[in-house]
Design an enzyme around this catalytic site. Structure first.
Site, PDB file in Angstrom:
ATOM      1  N   TYR A 155      40.810  53.467  40.413  1.00  0.00           N
ATOM      2  CA  TYR A 155      40.236  52.714  41.546  1.00  0.00           C
ATOM      3  C   TYR A 155      41.343  51.937  42.246  1.00  0.00           C
ATOM      4  CZ  TYR A 155      37.102  49.417  43.983  1.00  0.00           C
ATOM      5  OH  TYR A 155      36.436  48.668  44.941  1.00  0.00           O
ATOM      6  N   SER A 214      40.188  46.867  49.242  1.00  0.00           N
ATOM      7  CA  SER A 214      39.751  46.040  48.116  1.00  0.00           C
ATOM      8  C   SER A 214      40.826  45.018  47.792  1.00  0.00           C
ATOM      9  CB  SER A 214      39.520  46.940  46.892  1.00  0.00           C
ATOM     10  OG  SER A 214      39.375  46.162  45.723  1.00  0.00           O
TER      11      SER A 214
HETATM   12  C1  GCO Z   1      36.476  45.532  38.799  1.00  0.00           C
HETATM   13  C2  GCO Z   1      35.667  45.556  40.074  1.00  0.00           C
HETATM   14  C3  GCO Z   1      36.543  45.416  41.322  1.00  0.00           C
HETATM   15  C4  GCO Z   1      35.625  45.153  42.491  1.00  0.00           C
HETATM   16  C5  GCO Z   1      36.329  44.790  43.704  1.00  0.00           C
HETATM   17  C6  GCO Z   1      37.487  43.863  43.556  1.00  0.00           C
HETATM   18  O1  GCO Z   1      36.153  46.309  37.887  1.00  0.00           O
HETATM   19  O2  GCO Z   1      37.432  44.726  38.732  1.00  0.00           O
HETATM   20  O3  GCO Z   1      34.910  46.759  40.170  1.00  0.00           O
HETATM   21  O4  GCO Z   1      37.301  46.581  41.500  1.00  0.00           O
HETATM   22  O5  GCO Z   1      34.876  46.333  42.714  1.00  0.00           O
HETATM   23  O6  GCO Z   1      36.782  45.975  44.344  1.00  0.00           O
HETATM   24  O7  GCO Z   1      38.120  43.826  44.818  1.00  0.00           O
HETATM   25 CA    CA Z   2      35.682  46.784  46.149  1.00  0.00          CA
END
Ligand code: GCO
Ligand code: CA
Length: 259
Positions: free
Chosen positions: A163, A150
């Site tokens: 994440y 990501s």
């Molecule tokens: C957020 C998004 C990001 C996207 C993407 C960015 O909340 O900023 O969910 O995490 O999913 O992965 O690269």
């Molecule tokens: Ca992503």
């Protein structure tokens, strides 16, 4: 006289690809791209209804698609599924570790079990599924692993701590896999999506303030469309990328290049 090389080979015909978390979103788009490039594709998810609907859609588009229901966090479920695929379809040549989830809340408000849930699904699953698939790749001395990293493998955004940490870990796991497995002619690389319209980001797409900010922050001035990720997946999965290893390539409209 330098021999004139033949054109790079981008085809995936005769290859078998497994994409985890591919009943929707980025995973489904990657499976479509690999299928359109000639691979036999195996979709994976936990919801059999959604998964079978996706498989039917691909088959109707002329793609040789199959479903494999297993939980990428459960080692027994993974090993059973990979063994079954080996028997029914054949060995996996291309593995896309795509399964993942998002959880948007400031870190001090994240429960420990929520943290573990995100790390397990986004990061540990790539280790577990790769560990089940790689013995076959080592035996055949060839294979492709693509990890859906990501933009957040490199950059953070408020309220996306677990994440972001998981995707940072996945970037380094990509490099760790490279240094352990490249000697077996296995190429492991990452795709780093920026902001794409998917079910995962729908809440952000619907947020006019966020979308306005994103358009200004992104040099291309727009959201990505998931079809725009397929080309990199096909390239990395193809013989044309046989000497690319341990890299994460961002597909983000230039966002990671800009202040
Ligand atoms: C957020 C998004 C990001 C996207 C993407 C960015 O909340 O900023 O969910 O995490 O999913 O992965 O690269
Ligand atoms: Ca992503």
């Amino acid at each position: 006289m330098t021999p004139i090389a033949s054109a790079p080979d981008f085809t995936l015909s005769g290859q078998r690809a497994l994409v985890t978390g591919s009943s929707q979103g980025i995973g489904l788009a990657l499976a479509v791209a690999l299928g359109r490039a000639g691979a036999q594709v195996v979709l994976n998810g936990r919801n059999i209804t959604k998964l079978e609907a996706a498989v039917v859609a691909l088959q109707e588009a002329g793609i040789d698609a199959h479903a494999s229901v297993f939980d990428v966090q459960d080692e027994a479920s993974i090993n059973t599924a990979i063994a079954a695929l080996g028997t029914t379809l054949g060995p996996i040549d291309i593995l896309v570790n795509n399964a993942g989830m998002q959880l948007r809340r400031s870190l001090e408000q994240i429960e420990s079990h929520e943290w573990r849930q995100v790390i397990d699904l986004n990061l540990t699953s790539a280790f577990l599924v790769s560990k089940a698939v790689v013995p076959g790749m080592i035996e055949r001395q060839r294979g492709k692993i693509i990890n859906t990293c990501s933009l957040m493998s490199d950059l953070g955004r408020a309220t996306t701590g677990p994440y972001t940490a998981s995707k940072g870990g996945l970037k380094m796991l990509t490099k760790a896999m490279c240094v352990d497995w490249a000697r077996h002619n296995i190429q492991i690389n990452g795709i780093g999506p920026g902001y794409f319209r998917t079910e995962m980001t729908q809440a952000l797409v619907d947020d006019a303030e966020f979308s306005g900010w994103l358009a200004k922050r992104t040099p291309a001035g727009r959201w990505g469309e998931v079809e725009e990720l397929g080309g990199l997946a096909v390239f990395l999965a193809s013989p044309a990328a046989n000497f690319i290893n341990g890299q994460v390539i961002f597909v983000d409209g230039g966002l990671s290049a800009a202040l």
